[in-house]
Write an enzyme that holds these catalytic residues in place. Structure first.
Site, short mmCIF file in Angstrom:
data_model
loop_
_atom_site.label_atom_id
_atom_site.label_comp_id
_atom_site.label_asym_id
_atom_site.label_seq_id
_atom_site.Cartn_x
_atom_site.Cartn_y
_atom_site.Cartn_z
N ARG A 125 0.81 -1.23 0.00
CA ARG A 125 0.00 0.00 0.00
C ARG A 125 0.84 1.28 0.00
NH1 ARG A 125 -3.14 -3.33 3.53
NH2 ARG A 125 -5.08 -3.96 2.51
N LYS A 146 3.65 11.62 -10.38
CA LYS A 146 2.82 10.83 -11.28
C LYS A 146 3.58 9.56 -11.63
CE LYS A 146 -0.15 13.92 -13.96
NZ LYS A 146 -0.42 14.37 -15.35
N GLU A 188 10.72 18.39 -23.34
CA GLU A 188 10.05 18.72 -22.08
C GLU A 188 10.64 19.99 -21.46
OE1 GLU A 188 7.37 17.42 -21.02
OE2 GLU A 188 7.26 15.29 -21.48
N LYS A 230 7.81 23.33 -13.16
CA LYS A 230 6.98 22.17 -12.80
C LYS A 230 6.72 22.12 -11.30
CE LYS A 230 5.93 17.41 -13.57
NZ LYS A 230 6.15 16.19 -14.36
N GLU A 240 -3.87 17.28 -10.12
CA GLU A 240 -4.37 17.71 -11.42
C GLU A 240 -5.87 17.99 -11.42
OE1 GLU A 240 -4.04 16.12 -15.97
OE2 GLU A 240 -2.27 15.89 -14.71
N ARG A 244 -2.45 22.01 -12.87
CA ARG A 244 -1.44 21.03 -13.26
C ARG A 244 -1.68 20.49 -14.67
NH1 ARG A 244 1.49 16.21 -9.77
NH2 ARG A 244 2.58 15.32 -11.54
N ASN A 248 0.37 19.32 -19.52
CA ASN A 248 0.09 18.34 -20.56
C ASN A 248 0.13 18.94 -21.96
OD1 ASN A 248 -0.36 16.29 -18.63
ND2 ASN A 248 -2.47 16.97 -18.35
N HIS A 251 0.62 16.73 -25.00
CA HIS A 251 0.60 15.33 -24.58
C HIS A 251 -0.62 14.54 -25.07
CE1 HIS A 251 4.00 16.54 -22.24
NE2 HIS A 251 4.10 15.36 -21.66
N HIS A 255 0.60 11.43 -26.84
CA HIS A 255 0.32 10.08 -26.33
C HIS A 255 -0.39 9.24 -27.39
CE1 HIS A 255 0.64 11.08 -21.75
NE2 HIS A 255 1.80 11.04 -22.35
N HIS A 268 9.13 9.44 -26.57
CA HIS A 268 8.18 10.34 -25.92
C HIS A 268 8.43 11.80 -26.29
CE1 HIS A 268 5.39 11.83 -22.91
NE2 HIS A 268 6.34 12.58 -22.39
#
Length: 367
Positions: A125, A146, A188, A230, A240, A244, A248, A251, A255, A268
């Site tokens: 956990r 993330k 990035e 960031k 987010e 936030r 993206n 992205h 993606h 990427h």
């Protein structure tokens, strides 16, 4: 070069970003400073590209300081962010006897960081982990908590928010990266300027030669400035819910490009570079962005040898369908991050799909 420090401000879960040369050589001291004590059992997760260069020396340094260390080496590439690899790593962690006081060290690029972070988030956990990025691209993915693995139908669809105890960024590791990986990382870096800092974009335009040559002081400043943008956004919106999402930029398109190429043709950074250009062209088309935003976006990305035009053989209709499966879709509606101008972006939800398709088809036909 002295070590620079930034802080991601998240109350009790705040953590430092440490940037400097040869930090891996004093990793044990840095770990103890952030509360990972030498009696802890550690698992280093790395890949087959990084392990031969840094794993043995890092493991020796940690064991000399009293840590008990096991290592797991995975295959490089997005294909390792899979349920099968995740299960294999979890099995190794259980067999190694990791407990709730243990910690995971993510030694590598963004794939290693995402996978190792998700293992840490879900093992018993949630246990501690530390990001130790060895790629320029990972200056982005290592900050913000993330963590995720991929599903065949979409990137990062299985994941969590799990903040690291620290990010230890040894900039000396960048000297061994292939040129294509360096370029991908700059996507990035540039993204952070395009989102929130036009002055930084101007500096990146002026310093492209020095940065391309990986001059130590210039690289450190670029990483620091990118991480600063960031860190500020993550501190304001960890999970987010609003601001936030601005991170993206490019992205949702990118993606989709990655998923449709099975994470193997475009890396990427390349996918995000093209995605940011498509977003800028779309923003100008619908009257959202200032004229010239697309041209400057493409120009600065081109200075860093990044692709800026539509991927060969990619169907706009297939891209749109993949975009709809992206986790950034809300209630079946695409939420795109579009630029108003260089250094200013917003979340836009009311763009007509026909406009999106029209711009994508023009991009594909121009290719």
């Amino acid at each position: 070069m002295s070590m620079q420090t930034l802080k991601v401000e998240l109350g009790e879960r705040s953590y430092p970003i440490l940037i400097g040369e040869h930090l891996l050589q004093r990793a044990s001291a840095l770990l103890q400073e952030v509360g990972i004590l030498s009696k802890s059992k550690l698992m280093i997760i790395t890949d087959q590209h990084v392990a031969p260069r840094y794993l043995a020396s890092l493991q020796d340094e940690l064991e000399a300081a009293g840590y008990s260390v096991v290592a797991k080496v995975i295959e490089p590439g997005e294909q390792s962010k899979s349920l099968a690899v995740y299960e294999n790593v979890m099995t190794e962690a259980i067999k190694a006897g990791l407990d709730r006081k243990s910690a995971i060290l993510a030694l590598g690029g963004g794939v290693v960081g995402d996978l190792a972070g998700f293992v840490a988030a879900t093992y018993m956990r949630g246990i501690d982990f530390v990001q130790m990025p060895t790629s320029l691209l990972a200056h982005d993915s290592s900050v913000g908590g993330k963590v995720a693995i991929n599903h065949p139908l979409g990137k990062n669809l299985i994941g969590a928010f799990h903040q690291p105890k620290a990010v230890i960024y040894d900039t000396a590791t960048l000297q061994t990266l292939p040129k294509r990986e360096i370029a991908a990382g700059f996507a990035e870096v540039i993204k952070h300027g395009l989102i929130a800092d036009e002055t930084f974009v101007t500096w990146l335009e002026q310093e492209a030669d020095r940065l391309g040559a990986l001059e130590a002081d210039a690289i450190a400043k670029a990483i620091y400035q990118g991480c600063r943008v960031k860190a500020a956004i993550v501190s304001a919106d960890e999970t987010e819910q609003g601001q936030r999402a601005l991170l993206n930029l490019g992205h949702t398109f990118g993606h989709a490009f990655e998923a449709l190429s099975s994470y193997s043709i475009l890396n990427h950074g390349e996918a995000i570079s093209i995605g940011m250009c498509v977003a800028a062209r779309l923003a100008e088309r619908v009257g959202f962005a200032r004229s010239g935003t697309h041209a400057r976006t493409a120009r600065v990305l081109g200075l860093y040898h990044l692709p800026t035009t539509w991927p060969a053989g990619m169907s706009p209709d297939a891209v749109l369908e993949a975009m709809k499966r992206d986790k950034k879709t809300v209630g079946g509606k695409l939420a795109l991050i579009l630029p108003r101008a260089i250094g200013s972006v917003e979340v836009v939800k009311e763009i007509d799909e026909n406009d999106i398709l029209s711009v994508m088809r023009e991009e594909a036909e121009a290719k």
